[in-house]
Design an enzyme around this catalytic site. Structure first.
Site, mmCIF file in Angstrom:
data_model
loop_
_atom_site.group_PDB
_atom_site.id
_atom_site.type_symbol
_atom_site.label_atom_id
_atom_site.label_comp_id
_atom_site.label_asym_id
_atom_site.label_seq_id
_atom_site.Cartn_x
_atom_site.Cartn_y
_atom_site.Cartn_z
ATOM 1 N N LYS A 1 -12.305 14.747 2.388
ATOM 2 C CA LYS A 1 -11.116 15.547 2.064
ATOM 3 C C LYS A 1 -10.853 15.484 0.568
ATOM 4 O O LYS A 1 -10.562 16.490 -0.081
ATOM 5 C CB LYS A 1 -9.894 15.014 2.810
ATOM 6 C CG LYS A 1 -8.556 15.531 2.263
ATOM 7 C CD LYS A 1 -7.387 14.982 3.045
ATOM 8 C CE LYS A 1 -6.841 13.685 2.557
ATOM 9 N NZ LYS A 1 -6.145 13.736 1.261
ATOM 10 N N ASN A 2 -10.981 14.287 -0.014
ATOM 11 C CA ASN A 2 -10.597 14.085 -1.409
ATOM 12 C C ASN A 2 -11.663 14.508 -2.400
ATOM 13 O O ASN A 2 -11.508 14.290 -3.603
ATOM 14 C CB ASN A 2 -10.170 12.622 -1.626
ATOM 15 C CG ASN A 2 -8.912 12.313 -0.842
ATOM 16 O OD1 ASN A 2 -8.217 13.223 -0.377
ATOM 17 N ND2 ASN A 2 -8.611 11.045 -0.680
ATOM 18 N N ARG B 1 -0.623 18.744 -2.693
ATOM 19 C CA ARG B 1 -0.523 18.480 -4.130
ATOM 20 C C ARG B 1 -1.639 19.167 -4.899
ATOM 21 O O ARG B 1 -1.702 19.133 -6.123
ATOM 22 C CB ARG B 1 -0.579 16.975 -4.366
ATOM 23 C CG ARG B 1 0.443 16.204 -3.516
ATOM 24 C CD ARG B 1 0.360 14.755 -3.763
ATOM 25 N NE ARG B 1 0.479 14.499 -5.171
ATOM 26 C CZ ARG B 1 1.616 14.660 -5.857
ATOM 27 N NH1 ARG B 1 2.698 15.081 -5.206
ATOM 28 N NH2 ARG B 1 1.691 14.419 -7.125
ATOM 29 N N CYS C 1 4.985 12.802 -0.955
ATOM 30 C CA CYS C 1 4.938 12.537 0.490
ATOM 31 C C CYS C 1 5.498 11.142 0.703
ATOM 32 O O CYS C 1 5.839 10.447 -0.241
ATOM 33 C CB CYS C 1 3.543 12.708 1.048
ATOM 34 S SG CYS C 1 2.386 11.507 0.400
ATOM 35 N N ARG D 1 5.080 10.160 -6.421
ATOM 36 C CA ARG D 1 3.895 10.925 -6.844
ATOM 37 C C ARG D 1 4.214 11.868 -8.004
ATOM 38 O O ARG D 1 4.033 13.081 -7.881
ATOM 39 C CB ARG D 1 3.266 11.645 -5.672
ATOM 40 C CG ARG D 1 3.131 10.726 -4.492
ATOM 41 C CD ARG D 1 2.119 10.859 -3.503
ATOM 42 N NE ARG D 1 0.785 11.016 -3.931
ATOM 43 C CZ ARG D 1 -0.168 11.442 -3.089
ATOM 44 N NH1 ARG D 1 0.154 11.727 -1.837
ATOM 45 N NH2 ARG D 1 -1.405 11.582 -3.462
ATOM 46 N N ASP E 1 -6.080 3.759 0.712
ATOM 47 C CA ASP E 1 -6.154 4.554 1.943
ATOM 48 C C ASP E 1 -6.792 3.782 3.085
ATOM 49 O O ASP E 1 -6.830 4.265 4.217
ATOM 50 C CB ASP E 1 -6.951 5.848 1.687
ATOM 51 C CG ASP E 1 -6.437 6.603 0.477
ATOM 52 O OD1 ASP E 1 -7.249 7.196 -0.251
ATOM 53 O OD2 ASP E 1 -5.226 6.562 0.238
ATOM 54 N N VAL F 1 -1.050 0.519 -5.508
ATOM 55 C CA VAL F 1 -1.243 1.904 -5.985
ATOM 56 C C VAL F 1 -0.013 2.772 -5.739
ATOM 57 O O VAL F 1 0.407 3.536 -6.617
ATOM 58 C CB VAL F 1 -2.488 2.533 -5.323
ATOM 59 C CG1 VAL F 1 -2.675 3.981 -5.777
ATOM 60 C CG2 VAL F 1 -3.732 1.705 -5.622
ATOM 61 N N ARG G 1 -4.546 16.727 8.791
ATOM 62 C CA ARG G 1 -4.717 17.044 7.376
ATOM 63 C C ARG G 1 -6.004 16.425 6.825
ATOM 64 O O ARG G 1 -6.611 16.922 5.906
ATOM 65 C CB ARG G 1 -3.543 16.492 6.542
ATOM 66 C CG ARG G 1 -2.261 17.296 6.593
ATOM 67 C CD ARG G 1 -1.336 16.838 5.478
ATOM 68 N NE ARG G 1 -2.086 16.651 4.251
ATOM 69 C CZ ARG G 1 -1.923 15.592 3.418
ATOM 70 N NH1 ARG G 1 -1.043 14.646 3.727
ATOM 71 N NH2 ARG G 1 -2.650 15.487 2.318
HETATM 72 C C1 EPZ Z 1 -5.792 10.618 -4.688
HETATM 73 O O1 EPZ Z 1 -4.394 10.881 -4.844
HETATM 74 C C2 EPZ Z 1 -6.047 10.762 -3.179
HETATM 75 N N1 EPZ Z 1 -5.633 12.086 -2.766
HETATM 76 C C3 EPZ Z 1 -5.223 9.731 -2.426
HETATM 77 O O2 EPZ Z 1 -5.564 9.800 -1.045
HETATM 78 C C4 EPZ Z 1 -5.584 8.345 -2.901
HETATM 79 O O3 EPZ Z 1 -4.736 7.407 -2.291
HETATM 80 C C5 EPZ Z 1 -5.391 8.254 -4.436
HETATM 81 O O4 EPZ Z 1 -6.134 9.283 -5.104
HETATM 82 C C6 EPZ Z 1 -5.835 6.912 -4.987
HETATM 83 O O5 EPZ Z 1 -7.166 6.669 -4.722
HETATM 84 C C7 EPZ Z 1 -6.441 13.127 -3.017
HETATM 85 O O6 EPZ Z 1 -7.495 13.011 -3.614
HETATM 86 C C8 EPZ Z 1 -5.979 14.463 -2.538
HETATM 87 P P1 EPZ Z 1 -3.496 9.045 -8.245
HETATM 88 P P2 EPZ Z 1 -3.776 11.148 -6.294
HETATM 89 O O7 EPZ Z 1 -3.202 10.139 -9.193
HETATM 90 O O8 EPZ Z 1 -4.788 11.807 -7.142
HETATM 91 C C9 EPZ Z 1 0.628 7.495 -10.125
HETATM 92 C C10 EPZ Z 1 -5.205 10.101 1.255
HETATM 93 O O9 EPZ Z 1 -4.640 9.400 2.114
HETATM 94 N N2 EPZ Z 1 0.629 8.709 -10.963
HETATM 95 O O10 EPZ Z 1 -4.682 8.198 -8.478
HETATM 96 O O11 EPZ Z 1 -2.480 11.772 -6.145
HETATM 97 C C11 EPZ Z 1 0.875 7.838 -8.645
HETATM 98 O O12 EPZ Z 1 2.226 8.028 -8.372
HETATM 99 C C12 EPZ Z 1 -4.555 10.252 -0.135
HETATM 100 O O13 EPZ Z 1 -6.275 10.698 1.414
HETATM 101 C C13 EPZ Z 1 1.634 8.847 -11.910
HETATM 102 O O14 EPZ Z 1 2.504 7.977 -12.061
HETATM 103 O O15 EPZ Z 1 -3.584 9.619 -6.766
HETATM 104 C C14 EPZ Z 1 0.283 6.624 -7.936
HETATM 105 O O16 EPZ Z 1 1.209 5.579 -7.932
HETATM 106 C C15 EPZ Z 1 -3.241 9.573 -0.237
HETATM 107 N N3 EPZ Z 1 1.656 9.988 -12.657
HETATM 108 C C16 EPZ Z 1 -0.894 6.284 -8.835
HETATM 109 O O17 EPZ Z 1 -0.659 6.892 -10.111
HETATM 110 C C17 EPZ Z 1 0.700 10.986 -12.512
HETATM 111 O O18 EPZ Z 1 0.768 12.012 -13.215
HETATM 112 C C18 EPZ Z 1 -2.242 6.757 -8.287
HETATM 113 O O19 EPZ Z 1 -2.176 8.140 -8.103
HETATM 114 C C19 EPZ Z 1 -0.317 10.817 -11.552
HETATM 115 C C20 EPZ Z 1 -0.344 9.662 -10.779
#
Ligand code: EPZ
Length: 442
Positions: free
Chosen positions: A26-27, A100, A124, A129, A314, A336, A422
């Site tokens: 998915k990711n 997102r 979510c 996020r 995850d 995270v 999803r």
């Molecule tokens: C991706 O989310 C995955 N989703 C998530 O999987 C996964 O948990 C995550 O990466 C970490 O590996 C998809 O790829 C669609 P991040 P993403 O940006 O890109 C903070 C699942 O269950 N942050 O690495 O949104 C954020 O709030 C999902 O499949 C900021 O503060 O994750 C979080 O605390 C859930 N500002 C941390 O960084 C920003 O602009 C990691 O988020 C961006 C992120």
């Protein structure tokens, strides 16, 4: 074709045995579909999972004029971006729903159309996020970001130029944002403190197939030399390691034996270490991995979720269900996301003994500096789980409730299954193939 029921009634106690086929991640698949926007010729993406997040991206591509068709080969999508056009924000909003992904359309649309629109993404249940890293990066490339009540409108009157970007945290999404923007920006971009997850590496492989120039340096530094034009790609998506890890946990907690076809060792090393430490067994095969309960007691562990190559956030929900059956006290530090233990409430209603420490617990040094919102769960086991009525709270939490119900005594009713669809392809059919005892309703 999987029945789209909203509720499943599970009678627990049957060990899950058999084979499941895990397709593309998915990711990765959703991001690969967005990358096709950057090409001037059509792309072919293989092993695309039949999940609702893919349907959302497909809809968003189509409102921007991309032709998306399925070939005769199951799981193969043809993406033709020859006639990309501006979409009305109401259409984008209608298709985006709570996904997102629209944020990642920015770079490609700014390159193709000189403007992009993002509806209000919202978060979510696992955290706020925010998208500040994304917007800061886009501004660094020269984009003008205009926030209004409808959402965010971006323009690039002078085009986009390479930039020097240091991410405050190795965010997966922000790294993808930079990659999808820098590949066609004028000049070179240096991205530091980047995410290096396998899904990021697979996206880089796709962009290189399209004609991009990207080098991954040590210490989370990625260099991207912008090019004028990119072509389409042909690519088979990386397998979904989150789904594979979830079925592994299901095999262990139900005292079962599941062959996860399509799973690969190289992207699951850290998970396999923890799986073995807890007392699970696995056999690595050419075309997949067999996960099973070798008998004997399960053992407690202390883990922290982290960025790659650490233990993925995850994976913690399915693992916590396993730890409710381990003999002793386990500790799971969630580093995270700020709110990813909501799913434990239902597990405690089923008889688990999980205490969440909202401000975390001290632990040893790690890859990324401690963040001010961490939480930790202390899981004391083994406790007998019993059936309960549960409404799925989020994707991974929902699947963990299903495997808890499969290992519990008695009957559970689990609703709001669309949240699980999803990210888990045909999971009800797979449960049937594995010998689970259940009915679907509604
Ligand atoms: C991706 O989310 C995955 N989703 C998530 O999987 C996964 O948990 C995550 O990466 C970490 O590996 C998809 O790829 C669609 P991040 P993403 O940006 O890109 C903070 C699942 O269950 N942050 O690495 O949104 C954020 O709030 C999902 O499949 C900021 O503060 O994750 C979080 O605390 C859930 N500002 C941390 O960084 C920003 O602009 C990691 O988020 C961006 C992120």
């Amino acid at each position: 074709m999987e029945l789209r029921s909203d509720r499943i009634v599970i009678r627990g106690g049957n060990p899950l045995r058999g084979r499941v086929d895990v397709r593309g991640a998915k990711n990765l698949a959703t991001k690969a579909m967005v990358a096709a926007l950057l090409g001037e010729t059509p792309s072919v993406l293989r092993d695309v999972p039949d999940i609702s997040d893919v349907t959302v991206v497909r809809g968003l591509l189509q409102v921007h004029g991309v032709l998306v068709t399925e070939s005769e080969t199951p799981g193969e999508l043809l993406l033709d971006p020859s006639n990309v056009e501006t979409a009305h924000f109401a259409e984008i909003d209608a298709h985006a729903g709570s996904s997102r992904i629209p944020i990642l359309f920015c770079g490609p649309l700014l390159h193709r159309l000189g403007e992009a629109f993002i509806p209000d993404l919202g978060g979510c249940r696992i955290g706020d996020r925010p998208i500040d890293f994304h917007l800061d990066a886009l501004r660094a490339f020269g984009a003008i970001v205009d926030k209004n009540y409808e959402g965010i409108h971006l323009t690039a009157p002078n085009g986009l130029s390479g930039a020097d970007i240091h991410l405050p945290y190795p965010s997966v999404g922000a790294t993808e944002q930079v990659l999808l923007t820098a590949v066609r920006a004028r000049g070179t971009t240096e991205l530091r403190n980047a995410a290096i997850e396998p899904e990021i590496m697979d996206l880089i492989a796709i962009l290189q197939k399209m004609g991009a120039i990207i080098s991954v340096e040590p210490n989370r530094t990625i260099l991207i030399e912008g090019v004028d034009r990119l072509t389409g790609y042909t690519h088979r998506s990386l397998f979904d390691r989150n789904e594979a890890a979830s079925w592994a946990a299901a095999a262990l907690v139900t005292h079962g034996d599941i062959f996860v076809a399509g799973a690969r060792q190289s992207e699951l090393m850290t998970f396999l270490n923890v799986f073995r430490k807890v007392g699970g067994a696995f056999d690595i095969e050419e075309d997949g991995i067999r996960f099973y309960h070798p008998g004997g007691e399960l053992k407690p562990v202390t883990i922290e979720t982290d960025v790659h190559p650490g233990f993925m956030t995850d994976w913690q929900q399915p693992l916590v269900v396993v730890l409710t059956q381990a003999n002793g006290v386990s500790i799971v530090h969630e580093t995270v996301y700020e709110n990813r233990f909501g799913f434990t409430e239902a597990l405690n209603e089923m008889g688990a003994n999980i205490v969440v420490h909202p401000h975390g617990l001290p632990d040893h040094p790690r890859r990324v500096a401690r963040r001010d919102f961490e939480q930790a769960a202390v899981v004391t086991g083994p406790t007998r789980l019993h059936g309960a009525d549960i409404r799925v709270p989020d994707l991974r939490g929902g699947f963990s409730h299903v495997i808890a119900a499969l290992s519990a005594e008695g009957t559970s009713r689990i609703s709001n299954l669309d949240l699980i669809r999803r990210g888990y392809e045909h999971f009800v059919d797979k449960l049937a193939d594995l010998g689970a005892d259940f009915d679907v309703e509604g």
